[in-house]
Motif scaffolding. Structure first.
Motif, PDB file in Angstrom:
ATOM      1  N   TYR A  59       0.831  -1.196   0.000  1.00  0.00           N
ATOM      2  CA  TYR A  59       0.000   0.000   0.000  1.00  0.00           C
ATOM      3  C   TYR A  59       0.874   1.257   0.000  1.00  0.00           C
ATOM      4  CZ  TYR A  59      -3.841   3.150   1.166  1.00  0.00           C
ATOM      5  OH  TYR A  59      -4.765   4.166   1.161  1.00  0.00           O
ATOM      6  N   ALA A  60       1.920   1.250   0.808  1.00  0.00           N
ATOM      7  CA  ALA A  60       2.845   2.386   0.835  1.00  0.00           C
ATOM      8  C   ALA A  60       3.522   2.563  -0.519  1.00  0.00           C
ATOM      9  CB  ALA A  60       3.887   2.192   1.929  1.00  0.00           C
ATOM     10  N   GLN A  61       3.859   1.461  -1.157  1.00  0.00           N
ATOM     11  CA  GLN A  61       4.533   1.510  -2.454  1.00  0.00           C
ATOM     12  C   GLN A  61       3.618   2.101  -3.535  1.00  0.00           C
ATOM     13  OE1 GLN A  61       5.754  -2.309  -3.909  1.00  0.00           O
ATOM     14  NE2 GLN A  61       6.957  -1.451  -5.568  1.00  0.00           N
ATOM     15  N   VAL A  62       2.370   1.691  -3.571  1.00  0.00           N
ATOM     16  CA  VAL A  62       1.468   2.193  -4.615  1.00  0.00           C
ATOM     17  C   VAL A  62       1.051   3.633  -4.380  1.00  0.00           C
ATOM     18  CG1 VAL A  62       0.601  -0.089  -5.200  1.00  0.00           C
ATOM     19  CG2 VAL A  62      -0.663   1.303  -3.568  1.00  0.00           C
ATOM     20  N   ARG A  63       1.223   4.129  -3.168  1.00  0.00           N
ATOM     21  CA  ARG A  63       0.878   5.515  -2.883  1.00  0.00           C
ATOM     22  C   ARG A  63       2.004   6.493  -3.207  1.00  0.00           C
ATOM     23  NH1 ARG A  63      -3.417   7.070   0.054  1.00  0.00           N
ATOM     24  NH2 ARG A  63      -2.161   8.654   1.074  1.00  0.00           N
ATOM     25  N   LYS A  64       3.202   5.966  -3.511  1.00  0.00           N
ATOM     26  CA  LYS A  64       4.325   6.840  -3.852  1.00  0.00           C
ATOM     27  C   LYS A  64       4.090   7.497  -5.208  1.00  0.00           C
ATOM     28  CE  LYS A  64       7.940   4.369  -1.373  1.00  0.00           C
ATOM     29  NZ  LYS A  64       9.167   3.573  -1.519  1.00  0.00           N
ATOM     30  N   ALA A  65       4.541   8.722  -5.300  1.00  0.00           N
ATOM     31  CA  ALA A  65       4.433   9.448  -6.569  1.00  0.00           C
ATOM     32  C   ALA A  65       5.352   8.814  -7.611  1.00  0.00           C
ATOM     33  CB  ALA A  65       4.798  10.909  -6.362  1.00  0.00           C
TER      34      ALA A  65
END
Length: 77
Positions: A59-65
């Motif tokens: 989830y943190a990875q997919v939220r990165k710009a």
């Protein structure tokens, strides 16, 4: 909803409400032959959202710009 779709526990209360409304709309429209969105697509989309949110690292990875130029987009007719 959690009894039928156990994965909704990973959604926020706002997301659960949105899923419920979208599902009810899809079920209401299921008898209409000209409606493009199927109930299965609604469920699959929200389940995918819940699965991503269930894994904090993903989830943190997919939220990165993202950055960079990925080239032109081709539109097919």
């Amino acid at each position: 909803m959690p009894e039928v779709f156990p994965w909704v526990r990973h959604l926020t209360s706002e997301e659960l409400r949105a899923f419920t409304l979208e599902l009810v709309e899809a079920l209401s429209d299921a008898a209409e032959p000209d409606v493009d969105v199927t109930t299965q697509e609604v469920i699959a989309g929200w389940r995918a959202t819940a699965r991503i949110k269930a894994d904090p690292a993903r989830y943190a990875q997919v939220r990165k710009a993202t950055g960079g130029d990925y080239g032109p987009v081709e539109v097919s007719a």
